[in-house]
Design a protein around this motif. Structure first.
Motif, PDB file in Angstrom:
ATOM      1  N   TRP A  62      90.015  81.190  55.908  1.00  0.00           N
ATOM      2  CA  TRP A  62      90.496  81.454  57.291  1.00  0.00           C
ATOM      3  C   TRP A  62      89.092  81.618  57.963  1.00  0.00           C
ATOM      4  O   TRP A  62      88.574  82.659  57.506  1.00  0.00           O
ATOM      5  N   THR A  74      91.503  79.720  62.236  1.00  0.00           N
ATOM      6  CA  THR A  74      91.520  78.423  61.636  1.00  0.00           C
ATOM      7  C   THR A  74      91.027  78.156  60.199  1.00  0.00           C
ATOM      8  O   THR A  74      90.421  78.937  59.550  1.00  0.00           O
ATOM      9  N   SER A  95      93.757  73.622  60.135  1.00  0.00           N
ATOM     10  CA  SER A  95      94.923  74.304  60.487  1.00  0.00           C
ATOM     11  C   SER A  95      94.524  75.519  61.409  1.00  0.00           C
ATOM     12  O   SER A  95      93.407  75.783  61.383  1.00  0.00           O
ATOM     13  N   ARG A  97      96.223  78.824  63.830  1.00  0.00           N
ATOM     14  CA  ARG A  97      96.913  79.820  63.983  1.00  0.00           C
ATOM     15  C   ARG A  97      96.625  80.610  65.615  1.00  0.00           C
ATOM     16  O   ARG A  97      95.215  80.983  65.588  1.00  0.00           O
ATOM     17  N   GLU A 116     100.991  82.875  64.866  1.00  0.00           N
ATOM     18  CA  GLU A 116     101.635  81.607  64.879  1.00  0.00           C
ATOM     19  C   GLU A 116     100.950  80.590  64.632  1.00  0.00           C
ATOM     20  O   GLU A 116      99.990  80.454  65.248  1.00  0.00           O
ATOM     21  N   ARG A 117     101.624  79.491  63.988  1.00  0.00           N
ATOM     22  CA  ARG A 117     100.867  78.155  63.931  1.00  0.00           C
ATOM     23  C   ARG A 117     100.859  77.532  65.167  1.00  0.00           C
ATOM     24  O   ARG A 117     101.670  77.695  66.176  1.00  0.00           O
ATOM     25  N   SER A 118      99.668  76.813  65.467  1.00  0.00           N
ATOM     26  CA  SER A 118      99.380  76.039  66.666  1.00  0.00           C
ATOM     27  C   SER A 118      98.779  74.811  66.471  1.00  0.00           C
ATOM     28  O   SER A 118      97.989  74.582  65.374  1.00  0.00           O
ATOM     29  N   ASP A 119      99.406  73.832  67.090  1.00  0.00           N
ATOM     30  CA  ASP A 119      99.062  72.424  67.148  1.00  0.00           C
ATOM     31  C   ASP A 119      97.703  72.382  67.870  1.00  0.00           C
ATOM     32  O   ASP A 119      97.231  71.071  68.004  1.00  0.00           O
TER      33      ASP A 119
END
Length: 152
Positions: A62, A74, A95, A97, A116-119
């Motif tokens: 990360w 990321t 990925s 967050r 939190e996960r984020s797109d």
């Protein structure tokens, strides 16, 4: 209220969100692609946190990004897709967050449960991830000249 939000959006004061890049590229000498992908992940994604050669997946560490939108974390993931003896496709996925405002000195392991996960990511993070992806692709596609001379 809607009018104020619309005016902010039109004036450019609201930060745009971008989808992290997910490039796919082809590389020659697939018999050596795993080693090159592993080295590229170590060099450009901080470290390798897990790898599964049978599944063709390499997961990087990360990484923190301090942006105008707050703290973004990321992680890069390389997937070596099945190919033939001459070409292999490699997909890079990032990925991401979003974390609550925090000190950049806080260890990532402590932050992860609060994120939190984020797109989407801010533009500066997207641009940084694109540079990382380009470096990974360049390193994976750098093949020893002797490999090319031996029939590829």
């Amino acid at each position: 209220m809607k009018r104020a939000a619309l005016l902010l959006l039109i004036s450019g004061c609201m930060t745009q969100a971008w989808t992290p890049p997910q490039p796919t590229f082809r590389t020659i000498a697939p018999d050596q692609a795993w080693g090159r992908a592993l080295a590229a992940t170590k060099a450009h994604c901080g470290a390798v946190t897990s790898e599964n050669q049978e599944a063709g997946v390499i997961v990087g560490a990360w990484e923190m990004w301090n942006s105008g939108d707050g703290l973004i974390i990321t992680q890069c993931i390389l997937t070596l897709l099945r190919g033939d003896e001459h070409l292999q496709e490699i997909r890079i996925t990032f990925s991401s967050r979003r974390c609550p405002l925090s000190d950049m000195d806080t260890p990532i392991e402590q932050l992860l449960p609060t994120c939190e996960r984020s797109d989407t990511v801010p533009e500066q993070v997207k641009n940084g991830l694109e540079v990382i992806a380009q470096k990974i692709e360049k390193d994976v596609n750098t093949v020893e000249r002797t490999t090319i001379d031996n029939g590829l």
